[in-house]
Design a protein around this motif. Structure first.
Motif, PDB file in Angstrom:
ATOM      1  N   VAL A   1       1.026   4.189  -3.179  1.00 31.53           N
ATOM      2  CA  VAL A   1       0.609   5.586  -3.122  1.00 31.53           C
ATOM      3  C   VAL A   1       1.791   6.535  -2.989  1.00 31.53           C
ATOM      4  O   VAL A   1       1.603   7.720  -2.782  1.00 31.53           O
TER       5      VAL A   1
ATOM      6  N   GLY B   1      -4.966   2.710  -4.842  1.00 33.31           N
ATOM      7  CA  GLY B   1      -4.608   2.182  -3.537  1.00 33.31           C
ATOM      8  C   GLY B   1      -5.831   1.720  -2.759  1.00 33.31           C
ATOM      9  O   GLY B   1      -5.813   0.662  -2.119  1.00 33.31           O
ATOM     10  N   VAL B   2      -6.927   2.499  -2.835  1.00 34.46           N
ATOM     11  CA  VAL B   2      -8.142   2.116  -2.105  1.00 34.46           C
ATOM     12  C   VAL B   2      -8.694   0.804  -2.635  1.00 34.46           C
ATOM     13  O   VAL B   2      -9.013  -0.111  -1.874  1.00 34.46           O
TER      14      VAL B   2
ATOM     15  N   LEU C   1      -3.981   7.139  -5.377  1.00 36.78           N
ATOM     16  CA  LEU C   1      -4.800   6.936  -4.183  1.00 36.78           C
ATOM     17  C   LEU C   1      -6.034   6.119  -4.519  1.00 36.78           C
ATOM     18  O   LEU C   1      -6.424   5.217  -3.775  1.00 36.78           O
ATOM     19  N   ASP C   2      -6.629   6.435  -5.665  1.00 46.32           N
ATOM     20  CA  ASP C   2      -7.793   5.694  -6.122  1.00 46.32           C
ATOM     21  C   ASP C   2      -7.455   4.210  -6.255  1.00 46.32           C
ATOM     22  O   ASP C   2      -8.165   3.333  -5.768  1.00 46.32           O
TER      23      ASP C   2
ATOM     24  N   PHE D   1       0.847  -1.209   0.000  1.00 48.97           N
ATOM     25  CA  PHE D   1       0.000   0.000   0.000  1.00 48.97           C
ATOM     26  C   PHE D   1       0.867   1.236   0.000  1.00 48.97           C
ATOM     27  O   PHE D   1       0.648   2.172  -0.755  1.00 48.97           O
TER      28      PHE D   1
ATOM     29  N   ARG E   1       1.639   0.054 -19.919  1.00 48.63           N
ATOM     30  CA  ARG E   1       1.549  -0.535 -18.581  1.00 48.63           C
ATOM     31  C   ARG E   1       0.305  -1.392 -18.425  1.00 48.63           C
ATOM     32  O   ARG E   1       0.315  -2.405 -17.729  1.00 48.63           O
ATOM     33  N   ARG E   2      -0.804  -0.972 -19.059  1.00 53.95           N
ATOM     34  CA  ARG E   2      -2.018  -1.798 -18.964  1.00 53.95           C
ATOM     35  C   ARG E   2      -1.827  -3.120 -19.695  1.00 53.95           C
ATOM     36  O   ARG E   2      -2.240  -4.185 -19.221  1.00 53.95           O
TER      37      ARG E   2
ATOM     38  N   HIS F   1      -5.912  -3.306 -25.112  1.00 49.38           N
ATOM     39  CA  HIS F   1      -5.433  -2.050 -24.545  1.00 49.38           C
ATOM     40  C   HIS F   1      -4.317  -1.426 -25.358  1.00 49.38           C
ATOM     41  O   HIS F   1      -3.591  -2.117 -26.073  1.00 49.38           O
ATOM     42  N   TRP F   2      -4.172  -0.101 -25.216  1.00 47.77           N
ATOM     43  CA  TRP F   2      -3.184   0.639 -25.995  1.00 47.77           C
ATOM     44  C   TRP F   2      -2.291   1.464 -25.089  1.00 47.77           C
ATOM     45  O   TRP F   2      -1.755   2.478 -25.494  1.00 47.77           O
ATOM     46  N   ASP F   3      -2.133   1.036 -23.863  1.00 46.94           N
ATOM     47  CA  ASP F   3      -1.223   1.701 -22.936  1.00 46.94           C
ATOM     48  C   ASP F   3      -0.242   0.633 -22.455  1.00 46.94           C
ATOM     49  O   ASP F   3      -0.664  -0.447 -22.029  1.00 46.94           O
TER      50      ASP F   3
ATOM     51  N   ARG G   1      -3.867  11.612  -7.414  1.00 48.98           N
ATOM     52  CA  ARG G   1      -5.221  11.110  -7.165  1.00 48.98           C
ATOM     53  C   ARG G   1      -5.391   9.705  -7.729  1.00 48.98           C
ATOM     54  O   ARG G   1      -6.027   8.859  -7.129  1.00 48.98           O
ATOM     55  N   GLU G   2      -4.795   9.489  -8.901  1.00 48.82           N
ATOM     56  CA  GLU G   2      -4.902   8.168  -9.523  1.00 48.82           C
ATOM     57  C   GLU G   2      -4.349   7.077  -8.626  1.00 48.82           C
ATOM     58  O   GLU G   2      -4.944   6.024  -8.457  1.00 48.82           O
TER      59      GLU G   2
ATOM     60  N   GLY H   1       1.742   9.987  -4.295  1.00 51.40           N
ATOM     61  CA  GLY H   1       0.326  10.220  -4.041  1.00 51.40           C
ATOM     62  C   GLY H   1      -0.469  11.116  -4.956  1.00 51.40           C
ATOM     63  O   GLY H   1      -1.145  12.014  -4.481  1.00 51.40           O
TER      64      GLY H   1
ATOM     65  N   HIS I   1      -1.271  -0.118 -13.146  1.00 55.54           N
ATOM     66  CA  HIS I   1      -0.881   0.815 -14.197  1.00 55.54           C
ATOM     67  C   HIS I   1      -0.674   2.224 -13.674  1.00 55.54           C
ATOM     68  O   HIS I   1      -0.254   3.104 -14.419  1.00 55.54           O
TER      69      HIS I   1
END
Lengths: 118, 501
Positions: B150, B161-162, B158-159, B146, B299-300, B295-297, B155-156, B153, B236
């Motif tokens: 984060v 992480g939750v 943290l999202d 965890f 990391r994804r 997917h086209w990224d 927003r992405e 940190g 990602h």
């Protein structure tokens, strides 16, 4: 006593599962805490429910209460307490960053950035 | 005895590194020294552990000298020792790579103690011989993870992480219910003791329920078919070195736990186990690779490939002959190296090309051919092209599938390889061969940054090539590990001392 403990575990689990499925982070935190209580009670009950018995086996004792699940539960309580604290901090920061406490990302001030184009 | 220390060292070194670097908070230079010394020490200790395990067979150590099954046992068989060694390698590679980019900010937020704590948890999970102790190691790992997720940190993060936190905590809860039931049925949680007692329980329904709970708990950690959704939601967003160590180690701890429990404790206790494992393996391979194709990224795509590759390991566990288990072991070792390497290269590609999104990349081959070669080695190895390491892992898994009467699994595995090649080629065409996009390109990768980024990548690529071209010692090691896993007596005897209770 078995019925009492069993239904207590069942009820706590049911409430916990319901709360975890809620879309806001605060009910999820409470739900996780309730679920961990239910599991702790369950482990405790797995050492069999006995009353008025010593936890240490002695030659003159007629029965005993299994001390190991109590040790396991103690460990699990400490860990789940720590996890809950960590999760509360995480949820708080998420709330402060995004202005919404929804775990599914809806109702943000701005929607999460969409990286992928094409 | 000397081996007692050898088993404890891979746990003690990262613990000490974690404590020291936490005490040196704010003094980045000293923290770096601690991390590099610890990584080097862990590499040496794990090499010594592998050597000792090869020499003595399974070695066990009773913590606090409480005799098994009453105390906590640390056990090292070939699988565990090899996993610890590869963890040490990953620790060193990520520690070096992390120095290349964005290092001050990450270090100020506690990168060094968190990385050491993660390695501490992972090594503990590999070496423990006790189911409840495994739960504790999982939580150690999870807390460190965890923190790392984060870091920085946004927003992405943290999202992510939750989501990661809730789903992994639920998985651990399920696992813990299984542990509780198992204790209620057998009165022990020592894995070797469980291996003897579970067949004596005689309550097939309850044992089956426990097996299913443990499979669900570990499966969620390993990101297998119906329980994988947390992984693409979280990985990602992490920074490249964090994503690399996550992709390399975290899911593999889940796979390791599945191998350990299902090859030791629940052998032949329920007829449905091989079928469920086989079905889950096939579904995992297929959904993972299809997700990657969509997917086209970068990391994804790589995150979905982790899921797909977990399926191959499960094939080995489902068939459960010594050869199949050897294939799973070889595959795990290969996969950890290759997958971490791909995430590290992806970080270097983002640094050079300015984005993880394939649409915004292009022309990298003309700008930096070495980067292209360093991407091609792990990418082709992931797809399983000879003579790279992935080929041998797949070969053994598929061969054991054909011999073990699971030809359909072998067929699925082959088809999925082809699709894996497709998404690797997609990254190659888009990022390296396409015309560069319009607009200002970021500066070329050069100087110390280049050395720090590509140094670990080259080292891991060399490991891949070595496994691929000089396979014999690795295959022999994997076969010996497979034999050890399938013949459980050595493990049980090493822990419980061989005699009747």
């Amino acid at each position: 006593m078995e019925y009492l403990v069993a239904s207590a575990i069942g009820l706590t689990t049911a409430v916990g599962v319901y709360l975890v499925l809620r879309p806001h982070s605060f009910p999820v935190v409470i739900g996780m805490a309730l679920l961990s209580y239910a599991v702790n009670l369950f482990i405790f009950a797995m050492g069999r429910l006995v009353v008025h018995q010593p936890p240490v086996l002695q030659p003159e004792a007629t029965g005993y209460a299994d001390p190991l699940p109590q040790a396991l539960v103690l460990t699990a309580i400490v860990i789940s307490f720590g996890m809950t604290a960590l999760f509360v901090v995480l949820a708080m920061r998420g709330y402060l960053e995004s202005g919404s406490d929804r775990v599914d990302g809806r109702g943000r001030r701005t929607p999460p950035a969409v990286e992928e184009t094409r | 005895m000397r081996t007692d220390w050898l088993i404890a060292l891979p746990i003690l070194i990262p613990l000490l590194a974690c404590a020291l670097s936490a005490a040196l908070w704010g003094r980045a230079r000293a923290q770096r020294v601690v991390t590099f010394v610890a990584a080097a020490a862990l590499l040496l200790a794990s090499a010594a552990l592998v050597a000792a395990t090869l020499e003595h067979g399974v070695i066990a150590s009773q913590m606090g000298d409480w005799p098994a099954p009453f105390g906590i046992t640390l056990v090292s068989d070939l699988l565990a020792a090899a996993m610890v060694a590869i963890t040490a390698l990953m620790y060193a590679a990520t520690a070096v790579y992390a120095q290349a980019e964005d290092v001050e900010r990450r270090e100020a937020e506690g990168w060094h103690p968190l990385l050491a704590a993660l390695v501490f948890g992972v090594c503990g999970a590999f070496l423990t011989g006790d189911l409840f102790n495994l739960y504790v190691w999982f939580e150690v790992m999870l807390i460190a993870a965890f923190g790392m997720l984060v870091l920085g940190g946004g927003r992405e993060q943290l999202d992510a992480g939750v989501k990661y936190a809730v789903l992994n905590l639920l998985a651990t809860t399920v696992f813990l219910i299984g542990v509780g039931m198992l204790y209620g049925l057998t009165g022990t949680l020592n894995l070797a003791d469980l291996a003897r007692r579970v067949p004596e329980v005689g309550n097939d329904g309850a044992v089956g329920a426990v097996a299913f709970l443990l499979l669900a708990g570990f499966g969620a950690k390993a990101a297998v078919f119906p329980l994988f959704f947390w992984l693409p939601a979280a990985y990602h967003t992490a920074a490249a070195p964090v994503a690399a160590i996550f992709a390399a180690m975290l899911t593999k701890v889940g796979v390791y736990a599945i191998i350990r429990v299902f090859s030791l404790v629940f052998v032949g206790s329920s007829e449905w186990i091989p079928w469920v494992l086989g079905g889950v393996a096939a579904a995992t391979m297929v959904t993972g690779v299809l997700g990657a194709a969509a997917h086209w990224d970068i990391r994804r795509i790589l995150s979905f490939h982790i899921i797909s590759q977990i399926g191959y390991m499960l094939v080995g566990i489902a068939i459960a002959t010594p050869l199949a288990l050897a294939g799973a072991v070889l595959y795990i070792v290969h996969h950890i190296v290759v997958k971490a390497n791909l995430f590290l290269v992806a970080g270097a590609m983002r640094r050079t090309g300015g984005s993880f999104a394939l649409a915004h990349l292009g022309g990298l081959w003309r700008r930096d051919p070495w980067l292209g070669i360093l991407f091609a080695v792990p990418a082709l190895s992931l797809a399983g092209l000879p003579p790279l390491s992935g080929f041998w892992g797949k070969l053994v898994v598929i061969q054991s599938g054909l011999e073990g009467g699971a030809a359909w699994l072998a067929a699925v595995a082959l088809a999925v390889s082809l699709l894996t090649l497709y998404s690797m080629l997609k990254i190659w065409m888009e990022a390296f061969w396409k015309e560069p996009p319009a607009g200002e390109a970021p500066p070329d990768l050069g100087g110390t940054t280049r050395l720090l980024m590509l140094g670990p990548v080259v080292a891991l690529a060399l490991v891949t090539l070595t496994i691929g071209l000089w396979t014999e010692p690795f295959a022999a090691l994997a076969l010996a590990a497979g034999e050890q896993l399938a013949g459980r007596e050595a493990y049980i005897a090493a822990v419980l001392g061989g005699g009747a209770p």
